[in-house]
Scaffold this motif. Structure first.
Motif, mmCIF file in Angstrom:
data_model
loop_
_atom_site.group_PDB
_atom_site.id
_atom_site.type_symbol
_atom_site.label_atom_id
_atom_site.label_comp_id
_atom_site.label_asym_id
_atom_site.label_seq_id
_atom_site.Cartn_x
_atom_site.Cartn_y
_atom_site.Cartn_z
ATOM 1 N N SER A 93 55.034 23.978 -81.297
ATOM 2 C CA SER A 93 54.128 22.976 -81.876
ATOM 3 C C SER A 93 54.749 22.270 -83.089
ATOM 4 N N TYR A 94 55.923 22.693 -83.516
ATOM 5 C CA TYR A 94 56.691 21.859 -84.448
ATOM 6 C C TYR A 94 57.174 20.623 -83.688
ATOM 7 N N LEU A 95 57.738 20.889 -82.526
ATOM 8 C CA LEU A 95 58.265 19.787 -81.702
ATOM 9 C C LEU A 95 57.139 18.818 -81.319
ATOM 10 N N ASN A 129 70.613 28.916 -82.019
ATOM 11 C CA ASN A 129 70.437 30.317 -82.462
ATOM 12 C C ASN A 129 68.964 30.685 -82.615
ATOM 13 N N GLN A 130 68.101 29.722 -82.939
ATOM 14 C CA GLN A 130 66.691 30.039 -83.131
ATOM 15 C C GLN A 130 65.881 29.876 -81.842
ATOM 16 N N CYS A 131 66.225 28.899 -81.014
ATOM 17 C CA CYS A 131 65.469 28.646 -79.789
ATOM 18 C C CYS A 131 66.083 27.454 -79.040
ATOM 19 N N ARG A 132 65.620 27.237 -77.809
ATOM 20 C CA ARG A 132 66.100 26.073 -77.054
ATOM 21 C C ARG A 132 65.319 24.805 -77.409
ATOM 22 N N ASP A 133 64.129 25.000 -77.964
ATOM 23 C CA ASP A 133 63.253 23.856 -78.215
ATOM 24 C C ASP A 133 63.903 22.812 -79.129
ATOM 25 N N VAL A 134 64.715 23.297 -80.085
ATOM 26 C CA VAL A 134 65.324 22.348 -81.022
ATOM 27 C C VAL A 134 66.249 21.355 -80.314
ATOM 28 N N GLN A 135 66.880 21.846 -79.244
ATOM 29 C CA GLN A 135 67.796 20.979 -78.500
ATOM 30 C C GLN A 135 67.015 19.845 -77.808
ATOM 31 N N ASP A 136 65.910 20.203 -77.180
ATOM 32 C CA ASP A 136 65.084 19.184 -76.503
ATOM 33 C C ASP A 136 64.493 18.196 -77.514
ATOM 34 N N TRP A 137 64.070 18.736 -78.611
ATOM 35 C CA TRP A 137 63.480 17.946 -79.713
ATOM 36 C C TRP A 137 64.505 16.914 -80.202
ATOM 37 N N PHE A 138 65.721 17.367 -80.492
ATOM 38 C CA PHE A 138 66.740 16.469 -81.033
ATOM 39 C C PHE A 138 67.206 15.455 -79.983
ATOM 40 N N GLY A 275 56.547 37.150 -88.605
ATOM 41 C CA GLY A 275 56.245 35.946 -87.824
ATOM 42 C C GLY A 275 56.051 34.760 -88.750
ATOM 43 N N MET A 276 55.644 33.662 -88.151
ATOM 44 C CA MET A 276 55.524 32.432 -88.936
ATOM 45 C C MET A 276 54.201 32.363 -89.690
ATOM 46 N N PRO A 277 54.153 31.577 -90.751
ATOM 47 C CA PRO A 277 52.854 31.340 -91.384
ATOM 48 C C PRO A 277 51.994 30.451 -90.483
ATOM 49 N N PHE A 327 68.031 37.458 -88.054
ATOM 50 C CA PHE A 327 66.993 38.252 -87.373
ATOM 51 C C PHE A 327 66.602 37.635 -86.018
ATOM 52 N N ILE A 328 66.336 36.339 -86.020
ATOM 53 C CA ILE A 328 65.786 35.684 -84.818
ATOM 54 C C ILE A 328 66.745 35.721 -83.628
ATOM 55 N N VAL A 329 68.028 35.907 -83.913
ATOM 56 C CA VAL A 329 69.042 35.873 -82.851
ATOM 57 C C VAL A 329 69.200 37.254 -82.182
ATOM 58 N N LYS A 357 51.174 31.430 -80.832
ATOM 59 C CA LYS A 357 51.076 31.021 -79.424
ATOM 60 C C LYS A 357 52.277 30.196 -78.951
ATOM 61 N N THR A 358 52.729 29.236 -79.763
ATOM 62 C CA THR A 358 53.756 28.321 -79.250
ATOM 63 C C THR A 358 55.170 28.678 -79.715
ATOM 64 N N CYS A 359 55.334 29.809 -80.400
ATOM 65 C CA CYS A 359 56.693 30.194 -80.792
ATOM 66 C C CYS A 359 56.974 31.652 -80.459
ATOM 67 N N PRO A 360 57.365 31.912 -79.208
ATOM 68 C CA PRO A 360 57.731 33.289 -78.862
ATOM 69 C C PRO A 360 58.950 33.763 -79.644
ATOM 70 N N ASN A 361 59.746 32.819 -80.119
ATOM 71 C CA ASN A 361 61.001 33.177 -80.799
ATOM 72 C C ASN A 361 60.759 33.840 -82.156
ATOM 73 N N ASN A 362 59.681 33.459 -82.799
ATOM 74 C CA ASN A 362 59.342 34.062 -84.092
ATOM 75 C C ASN A 362 58.163 35.016 -83.953
ATOM 76 N N THR A 363 57.891 35.463 -82.748
ATOM 77 C CA THR A 363 56.788 36.397 -82.512
ATOM 78 C C THR A 363 57.384 37.696 -81.992
HETATM 79 S S1 SF4 Z 1 61.921 28.808 -83.658
HETATM 80 FE FE1 SF4 Z 1 59.832 28.467 -82.930
HETATM 81 S S2 SF4 Z 1 58.871 27.136 -84.446
HETATM 82 FE FE2 SF4 Z 1 61.084 27.056 -84.792
HETATM 83 S S3 SF4 Z 1 61.744 25.266 -83.641
HETATM 84 FE FE3 SF4 Z 1 61.993 27.038 -82.300
HETATM 85 S S4 SF4 Z 1 60.108 27.228 -81.094
HETATM 86 FE FE4 SF4 Z 1 59.745 25.839 -82.857
#
Ligand code: SF4
Length: 413
Positions: A93-95, A129-138, A275-277, A327-329, A357-363
């Motif tokens: 949900s950042y993306l 390193n944190q998730c794949r979502d950043v690649q799609d976002w960028f 987890g995230m705030p 940690f996340i990696v 809900k929308t970030c399994p990577n930080n959950t």
């Molecule tokens: S780690 Fe989670 S909150 Fe951060 S960009 Fe990736 S999916 Fe979004």
């Protein structure tokens, strides 16, 4: 049922310097975007900022912008705009909030800093390193702005970080230099990278000292303070300005420790947050817990910007190590070992896991980790269901009831 009192957390004076730091940061980006100089690189929050800094870019971090969309409670209404483009409500949900804001032509920068749009990228640089979502976002923005997108594809879910991991990531980082030189039109200089890595390591060290002050009893700092104070650690690492602003903050927190002043009045319980705030509920959660004389004093999240491995004498390999041992990696075994150490260090008597809900990577509570850790440490935990930005994913009533019951359980133990 425990009664909710009006206990507010004690204000940190240096927070005003940090607000000014963030205002200056966004105004500098805005001016560069309008003028076309210096060049602007967009970077993921744990991307290779030091390389970009060394090559003269100003750096913009879309995740920080999206956290502002969350904190200003603009995000929830914007997410459907991205859903309409095919980005699922279940993904980051950042993306979705950030793309939604762009489509609607709105930004929290307008209200907070009187800046009417986000800065235009000359290049976009990600690290998965944190998730794949950043690649799609960028990549979405790369098309919008007709700007090159380059990235590092990191191993995920790893146990020990080996020489093979480091070598391969360092090579990918070195591989960024040529495309970035094409954008800047200037030659890469190793001395500048060494200096950026040195400053970034120094920023990381002082940020770690700030967070570690929460090990004092009572703790002079809360997780909720940390989520806003961490701005410079994310957007300003590798700069002297960040060091200056953090040295002042550290001195204030050390003074509090000396005077035995806690951030929360009559601290009775010490909680670790994993987890995230929930950005749109920072104040509500802070008040709820402070009202129960409970300090959420440390978190996995704020510690994510500690890069102890950075070494100016070996910049590429040390960056590869620092950004891969996060940690996340890592795999669950490494994560559990880390959290166990943190619970001991911060003298914690309860853990709250945020199932975002929308970030399994930080959950980290979906595969039995809370139960395994509770069994080893004897420290009870609570899982709250919510999201970083999408407020439709949480029930405020349910959270309040569950938190109060959890603190009551700690009172009785
Ligand atoms: S780690 Fe989670 S909150 Fe951060 S960009 Fe990736 S999916 Fe979004």
């Amino acid at each position: 049922m425990a009664e909710e009192k009006q206990v507010v957390r004690k204000k940190i004076a240096a927070a005003a310097d940090i607000s000014k730091f963030m205002a200056d940061y966004y105004h500098e980006l805005d001016a560069a975007s309008k003028k076309g100089d210096p060049k602007i690189a967009w970077c993921t929050s744990v991307g290779p900022a030091e390389i970009l800094r060394a090559m003269g870019f100003l750096i913009y971090f879309p995740e920080t912008h999206s956290a502002m969309l969350g904190a200003t409670r603009m995000a929830t209404d914007l997410i459907p705009e991205a859903n309409a483009l095919g980005y699922s409500p279940d993904i980051c949900s950042y993306l979705t909030a950030d793309i939604g804001a762009f489509v609607k032509g709105v930004t929290p920068l307008a209200k907070i800093f009187n800046i009417d749009s986000i800065p235009k990228p000359d290049v976009l640089v990600y690290n998965t390193n944190q998730c794949r979502d950043v690649q799609d976002w960028f990549k979405w923005y790369g098309k919008k702005f007709n700007a090159p997108v380059v990235g590092i594809h990191t191993h995920r879910n790893i146990g020990d970080v080996t020489a093979a991991h480091i070598d391969s990531i360092a090579k990918l980082m070195e591989g960024l230099i040529e495309p970035l030189e094409k954008v800047t039109g200037k030659k890469f200089e190793m001395d500048k990278l060494k200096e950026a890595v040195r400053l970034s390591r120094d920023c990381s060290n002082v940020w770690k000292k700030i967070l570690d002050t929460a090990s004092a009893t009572p703790a002079p700092l809360t997780f909720f303070d940390g989520t806003t104070l961490m701005g410079p650690a994310v957007v300003g690492r590798g700069t002297q300005k960040t060091l200056d602003v953090y040295e002042k903050l550290l001195a204030e927190l050390e003074e509090r420790i000396k005077n035995g002043e806690g951030a929360v009045e009559d601290e009775r319980h010490r909680i670790y947050w994993d987890g995230m705030p929930v950005w749109g509920r920072l104040s509500a959660h802070s008040k709820l817990l402070a009202g129960l004389n409970t300090n959420v004093l440390a978190s996995t999240y704020c510690n994510s910007w500690i890069f102890s491995a950075l070494d100016p004498e070996d910049p590429f390999r040390s960056m590869a190590k620092a950004y891969t041992e996060l940690f996340i990696v890592r795999d669950d075994e490494s994560k559990e070992k880390y959290i166990k150490e943190m619970l001991e260090f911060f003298k914690v008597d309860g853990v709250i896991y945020h199932d975002a809900k929308t970030c399994p990577n930080n959950t980290n509570c979906r595969y039995g980790m809370p139960q395994r850790l509770s069994k080893i440490t004897g420290i009870p935990s609570l899982t709250i269901h919510g999201d970083l930005n999408d407020l439709r994913m949480l029930s405020d009533e349910q959270t309040k009831t569950n938190v109060e019951a959890f603190i009551e359980q700690l009172d009785e133990s």
